[in-house]
Design an enzyme around this catalytic site. Structure first.
Site, short mmCIF file in Angstrom:
data_model
loop_
_atom_site.label_atom_id
_atom_site.label_comp_id
_atom_site.label_asym_id
_atom_site.label_seq_id
_atom_site.Cartn_x
_atom_site.Cartn_y
_atom_site.Cartn_z
N ASP A 8 24.33 -7.11 -21.06
CA ASP A 8 23.18 -7.70 -21.79
C ASP A 8 22.09 -6.64 -21.94
OD1 ASP A 8 21.27 -9.43 -19.18
OD2 ASP A 8 22.58 -7.67 -19.03
N ASP A 24 21.80 -1.61 -18.32
CA ASP A 24 23.08 -1.79 -19.01
C ASP A 24 23.40 -0.56 -19.87
OD1 ASP A 24 21.44 -4.43 -18.89
OD2 ASP A 24 23.49 -5.13 -19.03
N VAL A 42 27.88 -6.99 -16.03
CA VAL A 42 26.55 -6.57 -15.59
C VAL A 42 25.46 -7.42 -16.26
CG1 VAL A 42 27.27 -4.23 -15.01
CG2 VAL A 42 26.46 -4.72 -17.32
N HIS A 99 20.35 -0.85 -11.81
CA HIS A 99 21.36 -1.75 -11.24
C HIS A 99 22.77 -1.55 -11.80
CE1 HIS A 99 17.97 -4.23 -9.78
NE2 HIS A 99 17.45 -4.08 -10.97
N ASP A 100 22.92 -1.64 -13.12
CA ASP A 100 24.23 -1.88 -13.70
C ASP A 100 25.25 -0.76 -13.56
OD1 ASP A 100 22.88 -3.92 -16.42
OD2 ASP A 100 23.33 -4.37 -14.32
O1 RIB Z 1 18.91 -8.33 -11.67
C1 RIB Z 1 19.31 -7.18 -12.38
C2 RIB Z 1 20.27 -7.52 -13.46
O2 RIB Z 1 19.66 -8.41 -14.40
C3 RIB Z 1 20.67 -6.29 -14.29
O3 RIB Z 1 21.96 -6.47 -14.79
C4 RIB Z 1 19.68 -6.29 -15.40
O4 RIB Z 1 20.17 -5.63 -16.58
C5 RIB Z 1 19.55 -7.77 -15.66
O5 RIB Z 1 20.64 -8.16 -16.49
CA CA Z 2 22.34 -6.28 -17.19
#
Ligand code: RIB
Ligand code: CA
Length: 323
Positions: A14, A19, A128, A243-244
């Site tokens: 997303d 991402d 993700v 994060h992703d």
């Molecule tokens: O909490 C972090 C996640 O939420 C990540 O994947 C960020 O892109 C959002 O989608």
């Molecule tokens: Ca994401």
């Protein structure tokens, strides 16, 4: 002697600043056969997340990976967007040119099913974003389960959430979908906030990326600088948690993420704790383990992997700077 065959990976995402980095990592890794990118409503509306995937691939010259749009809302609940983190476009911070990479006309759910059934060898799904597409594909095409060797999920938290005190965004956006995927019986790697909050795009990391030069380096630095501003404003972080790509890295090199094989359930009943991933780290409940939950990240090797991937896009292709 050649190494192991590349892993067939489908990235469900997303976009979303982090991402975007996951797309760049997957597309650059020799350990990955990048089968498809599927988009889902999450950080922003489906229309925006899909355009953003096309934007990133266009700048990076990733024109051989089909991009297909999926579900535009969660299975049951109303969608929520993360404008405060990713901005109105979902990928603020760059003055985007018109994308040159097109959109595959198929629905993402069908692309997931076809990628699982048609390929030589099993499919690894890296999810993700909210798990709406993945849950829908498993429900609509149950036969694909035997063709999926693992689902690597960025989502959840052992402790504190980031969208509510109890829940992480990807899970709480579609908790029913997350619960269904966790109950699927498929091998699951869950990469929670405890891991991804260690993947911080610090000034030193940004300096390494900036030194690579080229349009992908410039795009990555601009995105991370926007991300840094929102992460500082909203969470008080000194650097943004990327994060992703951690969920992609966990597939490329599983030694990067330390995991515990435990039971994980999603709270669907509560109000205060709705969407919480209840991770039975100490085996207290007696419930059968159903996921490999990340508990630590080899931060230095993660960023080496990420920077080496970004270096493959650089026009100048310099030696990858070491810290
Ligand atoms: O909490 C972090 C996640 O939420 C990540 O994947 C960020 O892109 C959002 O989608
Ligand atoms: Ca994401």
């Amino acid at each position: 002697m050649s190494g192991p065959a590349p892993r067939r990976i489908l990235l469900d995402c997303d976009p979303g600043h982090d991402d975007a980095m996951a797309i760049l990592l997957a597309a650059a890794s020799p350990a990955v056969e990048f089968v498809a990118i599927t988009t889902v409503a999450g950080n922003q509306t489906l229309e925006k997340t899909t355009l953003n995937a096309r934007r990133v691939c266009s700048v990076a010259g990733i024109d051989d990976v089909p991009i297909a749009a999926g579900c535009d809302r969660p299975l049951v609940r109303e969608p929520m967007q993360a404008d405060d983190i990713h901005g109105e476009s979902g990928l603020d911070g760059v003055d985007w040119p018109e994308p040159t990479v097109g959109l595959d006309p198929r629905h993402a759910v069908d692309v997931i099913a076809e990628a699982a059934i048609e390929g030589d060898g099993p499919l690894t799904i890296v999810a993700v974003g909210p798990l709406t597409n993945v849950a829908t594909a498993l429900a609509r095409h149950p036969g694909i389960r035997e063709r999926i060797d693992r689902i690597s999920i960025m989502g959840g938290a052992i402790g504190l959430g980031n969208w509510s005190p109890s829940a992480e965004f990807n899970i709480i956006e579609d908790p029913e979908a997350a619960a269904a995927v966790l109950a699927s019986g498929l091998p699951i790697t869950l990469v929670p906030l405890e891991v991804t909050h260690r993947a911080l795009a610090t000034p030193a990391v940004l300096a390494r990326i900036e030194a690579l030069r080229g349009p992908v380096s410039d795009m990555s630095v601009a995105l991370m600088r926007f991300f840094a501003e929102t992460y500082e404003r909203v969470f008080g972080f000194a650097a943004p948690a990327v994060h992703d790509p951690c969920a992609v890295a966990a597939v490329i090199d599983p030694t990067l993420v330390t995991t515990r094989h435990v039971n994980v359930e999603v709270d669907l009943e509560s109000t205060l704790s709705l969407g919480r991933t209840v991770c039975d780290i100490h085996g207290i409940t007696g419930r059968a383990p159903n996921a490999d939950v990340g508990v630590d990240l080899d931060v230095d090797r993660f960023w080496d992997l990420m920077v080496q991937a970004l270096a493959t896009y650089s026009v100048a292709r310099p030696e990858v700077p070491t810290p």
